[in-house]
Design a protein around this motif. Structure first.
Motif, PDB file in Angstrom:
ATOM      1  N   THR A   1       0.805  -1.231   0.000  1.00  0.00           N
ATOM      2  CA  THR A   1       0.000   0.000   0.000  1.00  0.00           C
ATOM      3  C   THR A   1       0.827   1.264   0.000  1.00  0.00           C
ATOM      4  O   THR A   1       0.330   2.322  -0.393  1.00  0.00           O
ATOM      5  CB  THR A   1      -0.939   0.013   1.227  1.00  0.00           C
ATOM      6  OG1 THR A   1      -0.150  -0.050   2.423  1.00  0.00           O
ATOM      7  CG2 THR A   1      -1.892  -1.165   1.183  1.00  0.00           C
TER       8      THR A   1
ATOM      9  N   SER B   1       2.927   0.947  -4.103  1.00  0.00           N
ATOM     10  CA  SER B   1       1.942   1.903  -4.620  1.00  0.00           C
ATOM     11  C   SER B   1       2.607   3.213  -5.028  1.00  0.00           C
ATOM     12  O   SER B   1       2.326   3.751  -6.111  1.00  0.00           O
ATOM     13  CB  SER B   1       0.877   2.151  -3.545  1.00  0.00           C
ATOM     14  OG  SER B   1      -0.043   3.120  -3.985  1.00  0.00           O
TER      15      SER B   1
ATOM     16  N   GLN C   1       2.772   4.771  -8.719  1.00  0.00           N
ATOM     17  CA  GLN C   1       2.241   6.112  -8.966  1.00  0.00           C
ATOM     18  C   GLN C   1       3.290   7.014  -9.592  1.00  0.00           C
ATOM     19  O   GLN C   1       2.976   7.813 -10.495  1.00  0.00           O
ATOM     20  CB  GLN C   1       1.751   6.722  -7.641  1.00  0.00           C
ATOM     21  CG  GLN C   1       0.549   6.012  -7.018  1.00  0.00           C
ATOM     22  CD  GLN C   1      -0.721   6.199  -7.817  1.00  0.00           C
ATOM     23  OE1 GLN C   1      -0.833   7.110  -8.631  1.00  0.00           O
ATOM     24  NE2 GLN C   1      -1.685   5.316  -7.605  1.00  0.00           N
TER      25      GLN C   1
ATOM     26  N   THR D   1      -0.924  -4.535 -13.639  1.00  0.00           N
ATOM     27  CA  THR D   1      -1.550  -4.441 -12.316  1.00  0.00           C
ATOM     28  C   THR D   1      -2.771  -5.356 -12.212  1.00  0.00           C
ATOM     29  O   THR D   1      -3.085  -5.854 -11.125  1.00  0.00           O
ATOM     30  CB  THR D   1      -1.953  -2.989 -12.021  1.00  0.00           C
ATOM     31  OG1 THR D   1      -2.733  -2.466 -13.112  1.00  0.00           O
ATOM     32  CG2 THR D   1      -0.729  -2.119 -11.829  1.00  0.00           C
TER      33      THR D   1
ATOM     34  N   GLU E   1      -2.940  -8.049  -9.342  1.00  0.00           N
ATOM     35  CA  GLU E   1      -4.110  -8.089  -8.450  1.00  0.00           C
ATOM     36  C   GLU E   1      -4.635  -9.517  -8.327  1.00  0.00           C
ATOM     37  O   GLU E   1      -4.984  -9.976  -7.234  1.00  0.00           O
ATOM     38  CB  GLU E   1      -5.191  -7.164  -9.002  1.00  0.00           C
ATOM     39  CG  GLU E   1      -6.451  -7.142  -8.146  1.00  0.00           C
ATOM     40  CD  GLU E   1      -7.536  -6.273  -8.757  1.00  0.00           C
ATOM     41  OE1 GLU E   1      -8.682  -6.354  -8.281  1.00  0.00           O
ATOM     42  OE2 GLU E   1      -7.237  -5.523  -9.709  1.00  0.00           O
TER      43      GLU E   1
ATOM     44  N   THR F   1      -6.436  -3.630  -3.346  1.00  0.00           N
ATOM     45  CA  THR F   1      -6.690  -2.174  -3.330  1.00  0.00           C
ATOM     46  C   THR F   1      -5.534  -1.403  -3.956  1.00  0.00           C
ATOM     47  O   THR F   1      -5.743  -0.451  -4.734  1.00  0.00           O
ATOM     48  CB  THR F   1      -6.909  -1.700  -1.890  1.00  0.00           C
ATOM     49  OG1 THR F   1      -7.939  -2.472  -1.289  1.00  0.00           O
ATOM     50  CG2 THR F   1      -7.269  -0.230  -1.859  1.00  0.00           C
ATOM     51  N   THR F   2      -4.300  -1.831  -3.626  1.00  0.00           N
ATOM     52  CA  THR F   2      -3.120  -1.149  -4.178  1.00  0.00           C
ATOM     53  C   THR F   2      -3.122  -1.190  -5.698  1.00  0.00           C
ATOM     54  O   THR F   2      -2.930  -0.165  -6.377  1.00  0.00           O
ATOM     55  CB  THR F   2      -1.846  -1.807  -3.637  1.00  0.00           C
ATOM     56  OG1 THR F   2      -1.797  -1.645  -2.232  1.00  0.00           O
ATOM     57  CG2 THR F   2      -0.603  -1.187  -4.265  1.00  0.00           C
TER      58      THR F   2
ATOM     59  N   LYS G   1      -5.613  -1.886  -7.702  1.00  0.00           N
ATOM     60  CA  LYS G   1      -6.762  -1.179  -8.262  1.00  0.00           C
ATOM     61  C   LYS G   1      -6.497   0.315  -8.328  1.00  0.00           C
ATOM     62  O   LYS G   1      -6.781   0.973  -9.339  1.00  0.00           O
ATOM     63  CB  LYS G   1      -8.001  -1.451  -7.414  1.00  0.00           C
ATOM     64  CG  LYS G   1      -8.660  -2.791  -7.689  1.00  0.00           C
ATOM     65  CD  LYS G   1      -9.922  -2.950  -6.854  1.00  0.00           C
ATOM     66  CE  LYS G   1     -10.606  -4.279  -7.149  1.00  0.00           C
ATOM     67  NZ  LYS G   1     -11.826  -4.469  -6.321  1.00  0.00           N
ATOM     68  N   ASP G   2      -5.938   0.858  -7.239  1.00  0.00           N
ATOM     69  CA  ASP G   2      -5.620   2.293  -7.227  1.00  0.00           C
ATOM     70  C   ASP G   2      -4.617   2.637  -8.312  1.00  0.00           C
ATOM     71  O   ASP G   2      -4.745   3.664  -8.999  1.00  0.00           O
ATOM     72  CB  ASP G   2      -5.070   2.694  -5.858  1.00  0.00           C
ATOM     73  CG  ASP G   2      -6.123   2.610  -4.763  1.00  0.00           C
ATOM     74  OD1 ASP G   2      -7.315   2.556  -5.099  1.00  0.00           O
ATOM     75  OD2 ASP G   2      -5.728   2.587  -3.575  1.00  0.00           O
TER      76      ASP G   2
ATOM     77  N   HIS H   1      -6.396   2.515 -11.614  1.00  0.00           N
ATOM     78  CA  HIS H   1      -7.250   3.692 -11.812  1.00  0.00           C
ATOM     79  C   HIS H   1      -6.408   4.926 -12.125  1.00  0.00           C
ATOM     80  O   HIS H   1      -6.796   5.745 -12.987  1.00  0.00           O
ATOM     81  CB  HIS H   1      -8.081   3.933 -10.557  1.00  0.00           C
ATOM     82  CG  HIS H   1      -9.110   2.872 -10.323  1.00  0.00           C
ATOM     83  ND1 HIS H   1      -9.672   2.632  -9.088  1.00  0.00           N
ATOM     84  CD2 HIS H   1      -9.673   1.974 -11.175  1.00  0.00           C
ATOM     85  CE1 HIS H   1     -10.539   1.636  -9.192  1.00  0.00           C
ATOM     86  NE2 HIS H   1     -10.559   1.216 -10.440  1.00  0.00           N
ATOM     87  N   ALA H   2      -5.261   5.047 -11.451  1.00  0.00           N
ATOM     88  CA  ALA H   2      -4.383   6.175 -11.746  1.00  0.00           C
ATOM     89  C   ALA H   2      -3.859   6.093 -13.178  1.00  0.00           C
ATOM     90  O   ALA H   2      -3.762   7.110 -13.882  1.00  0.00           O
ATOM     91  CB  ALA H   2      -3.223   6.202 -10.761  1.00  0.00           C
TER      92      ALA H   2
END
Length: 830
Positions: free
Chosen positions: A554, A558, A562, A582, A586, A616-617, A619-620, A623-624
């Protein structure tokens, strides 16, 4: 006083005179001997003469009384005189003959007398020497023991000499000299034994690290056996255990082919120590304190820590002071000196945090100190006690923990932190084996575990950055079955369709997927290594590993993802590949869950089990990346639109769409072709977002303030470009859109252009506000702005246009429509 002595002497002389008068002449010798032994024989002679004169007077009286008888006797005596003369002559002659004949006998007797006298003297001398020689021998033995530094036997010899031998010959002068020297000898023994003790204390202070190193080696070997047993047991219980534990077992066995020895039990150590004390021979004592073990071969069994130290100086000094009645003084001195040494040992060097050797030497010194104290505790009675040891240990524990907290905070290398943890565990286990409580050390290790996790996260941040920076963001090609199986073994991927495809073929993800996955597993292994030997339950280990892994996912991974996504030079192809990667990472999170379960044997269904947040990591990150794709597409569209060069005053449109727009549509087609491996919704959203942005940008281009005038011909050219966009939307660049969904992105432009090109104002004004209005998406404000630009153009096209009826009618219509549009706008605002 003199008169009293004179009276005593006179009484004594009177007694002697009476004894002489009443004693047989044959026994008078001892009486006369007593006279001549005294110092008053002169006065005695005077008394004797006085007594004789008294007796003479008595005889004279008696003679006078018997005078006639005396005369008669004289007459008879005169007669006898002649005969006596003859007899005398005969006796003289006989005596001469006897003397002549006995001369040799007299000489022989004289010689015999001398021999008897010598024999008596020799016998007396032998008797005296028989008493003196043991004294001299003991004294000689004492000096020899003093010279050879065997002080405790010397003290025992001194006691025997003083209490047994000297009293028998105390009247000799040399004995008095010995007696006078005895206190000096005792003090000398006391001082020399204390000097030996000081040398011993200094020696063990210097060699504490060696003593501690030996003790920790013994415990290390014992722990290695435990590790082998634990891994072997794990192998038996879990046949599917990972290869890492098998490698650990092989490494331990290969590095230590002769793991033997181990620490003695406390009972054996005490027994050995007691035996050492009993067998301390005065003839073989060494006062060095530390025995030399440097020449031992490495493969030989490690000697016991007690075997390195010769404690005889302590025992001797203790016994000596006990015998001399100064045991309490010795105990206080010993404890005081050892407290000082403890403070020195517990003072860490300022650069201890730089290398593991600094910590190791620090721990060795502490262990060496307490091994010595523990040995003294169990081999002496009362020199140190448990309360004293506990007090020292409490001080040592607090100072050690404070030093470790300070210095470990400087460590940024996880390998050094892990080695430090192993060293602390070995340090704690070693001292625990000697009976010292070490729970606070293990509590502190849990604090260091947080720091270890932070250093691991920093290290893995660099690892992930290197992986992401070096990745080519292209699907991994495989040319044969061996490479395919190797890749599947590295990363849990199953795709029946891909398996059916012939070689060469490609995995959908790039190389950073298996690399990141394996690095996450390596991180989990690194966390597991720290939890070993911390006496934690499986649940606690599992919880620790999961929490650290969650931080890795996370926060560290992450952030790295990013950063890659937000880089300026990242392209759409890389972003698309990141989304694909990703997605597969996942899906792999459940395998990471199983991996942690396998190595900790804690089922995920267990109460309070922490779940991994990897989903979650990723997915984020996805999405980014999606947002970045939308942004990049829009930026590319803006770059193409900057190439737009419309002739807003053109009277006639061109034959086809603008070149920039054709190139833009070509770019969008090729871009969306790459989106084939993306999830359907992502590709559809990207396509819809791009079309909406293109529509909005074209609308802004048409309405921007710099375009003050435009002609119908320019508007028709603009319509050709919009038609090209609509054709692109109808072609279905991304599958999954239903009907004309994608075309709706351009519906605002289409209705606005149709309204102006068809000049269908009557319909617009009549149906405005109704749900079934043909131009429902045309805003009156937008229509008014565009209409004003066309009206200005009509006015400037021809100065004489106002004299032509058609132009006048058109101008009136434009004015009328503009007026009505303003009315609609005002009514809408009101």
């Amino acid at each position: 006083m003199a008169e009293l002595e004179s009276l005593e002497t006179a009484a004594e002389h009177e007694r002697i005179l009476r004894e002489i008068e009443s004693t047989d002449t044959a026994c008078i010798g001892p009486t006369l001997r007593s006279v001549y032994d005294g110092e008053e024989h002169g006065r005695f002679m005077e008394k004797l003469e006085a007594r004789i004169r008294n007796h003479d007077r008595e005889i004279e009286k008696m003679c006078n009384f018997h005078y006639q008888g005396f005369v008669d006797s004289i007459t008879e005596l005169l007669k006898v005189r002649g005969e006596a003369q003859k007899l005398k002559n005969q006796v003289t002659d006989t005596n001469r003959k006897l003397q002549s004949e006995g001369k040799e006998l007299i000489i022989a007797m004289e010689e015999l007398k001398q021999c008897r006298l010598q024999q008596r003297n020799i016998s007396a001398t032998v008797d005296k020497l028989t008493l003196c020689l043991p004294v001299l021998e003991m004294y000689s033995k004492l000096r020899e023991q003093m010279k050879s530094k065997r002080h405790y036997p010397a003290l025992k010899t001194l006691e025997h000499l003083e209490h047994t031998y000297l009293p028998q010959v105390s009247h000799y002068r040399f004995c008095k000299v010995m007696v006078d020297n005895i206190p000096k000898l005792r003090e000398e023994i006391k001082e020399v034994s204390m000097s030996d003790l000081k040398d011993f204390l200094e020696s063990i202070r210097k060699h504490s690290d060696k003593i501690g190193e030996t003790a920790m080696k013994q415990d290390c070997r014992y722990n290695q056996w435990k590790i082998i047993a634990r891994i072997f047991f794990s192998l038996l219980l879990s046949p599917n255990i990972k290869a890492q534990q098998q490698r650990n077992l092989d490494n331990i066995v290969s590095q230590h082919p002769r793991i033997s020895g181990g620490k003695k039990s406390k009972k054996e150590a005490c027994a050995g120590s007691d035996l050492e004390v009993k067998n301390t021979s005065p003839m073989s004592e060494q006062d060095s304190g530390i025995l030399d073990v440097e020449d031992e071969e490495e493969d030989e069994e490690v000697p016991g820590a007690q075997e390195l130290v010769d404690f005889s100086p302590v025992y001797r000094c203790l016994h000596i002071y006990s015998v001399l009645g100064a045991r309490e003084t010795f105990e206080n001195y010993y404890r005081k000196q050892r407290r000082k040494q403890a403070r020195l040992v517990l003072q860490p060097p300022s650069n201890m945090h730089e290398t593991l050797d600094g910590y190791r030497k620090y721990f060795n010194q502490i262990v060496g100190f307490f091994v010595v104290e523990d040995h003294i505790l169990h081999t002496t009675q009362g020199l140190v006690n448990r309360a004293y040891i506990d007090e020292l240990w409490e001080m040592a524990l607090s100072k050690t923990i404070a030093a470790l907290r300070t210095h470990s905070s400087y460590c940024s290398d996880p390998s050094l932190v892990l080695d430090l943890k192993n060293l602390i565990v070995l340090f704690a286990d070693t001292l625990q084996g000697y009976g010292f409580p070490v729970n606070q050390l293990f509590d502190m290790l849990l604090e260091i575990q947080d720091q270890y996790s932070e250093t691991l996260l920093k290290k893995w941040s660099g690892v992930f950055r290197n992986i992401l920076d070096s990745d080519n963001y292209s699907p991994i090609p495989v040319t044969n079955e061996e490479i395919y199986k190797k890749m599947v073994a590295q990363f849990p991927f199953q795709d029946a369709e891909l398996e059916k495809q012939p070689f060469p073929k490609k995995f959908p993800f790039s190389e950073f997927v298996p690399k990141v996955y394996n690095q996450i597993k390596e991180f989990i292994y690194a966390c597991l290594k720290f939890s070993e030997d911390l006496h934690l339950s499986s649940t606690e280990v599992d919880d620790m590993i999961r929490k650290s892994t969650n931080l890795l996912l996370t926060r560290t991974l992450s952030n790295c993802l990013q950063n890659v996504i937000k880089r300026k030079n990242v392209g759409l192809t890389e972003l698309v590949q990141i989304i694909i990667n990703t997605t597969h990472l996942e899906k792999s999170c459940k395998f990471l869950e199983e991996f942690i379960t396998n190595i900790t044997n804690v089922l995920p269904e267990t109460v309070h089990t922490t779940k991994l947040y990897g989903t979650t990591t990723f997915k984020d990150a996805r999405h980014a990346a999606e947002e970045e794709i939308y942004t990049n597409l829009n930026q590319k569209i803006d770059q193409f639109l900057q190439l737009a060069d419309y002739d807003w005053m053109a009277l006639e449109p061109g034959s086809r769409a603008s070149d920039y727009l054709v190139d833009l549509i070509g770019f969008l087609r090729s871009t969306f072709a790459v989106f084939t491996h993306l999830p359907g919704k992502v590709a559809q959203t990207a396509c819809m977002s791009a079309c909406k942005h293109l529509s909005t940008s074209l609308m802004q281009l048409l309405l921007e303030a710099e375009v003050r005038q435009l002609t119908l011909g320019a508007l028709q050219q603009f319509n050709l470009d919009v038609e090209e966009c609509e054709q692109f939307a109808r072609s279905g660049p991304v599958p999954g859109f239903q009907g004309d969904t994608l075309q709706l992105a351009f519906i605002d432009l289409r209705q606005l252009l149709d309204l102006f090109i068809q000049w269908d104002w009557s319909t617009y004004l009549a149906d405005y506000g109704q749900p079934t209005c043909k131009y429902l998406r045309v805003n009156p404000t937008t229509a008014l702005v565009l209409l004003e630009k066309m009206r200005d153009t009509s006015r400037k096209n021809n100065v004489f246009a106002q004299f032509r009826k058609n132009e006048r009618d058109k101008q009136k219509l434009i004015d009328t429509v503009a007026k009505q549009l303003r009315g609609l706008i005002n009514s809408h605002h009101s």
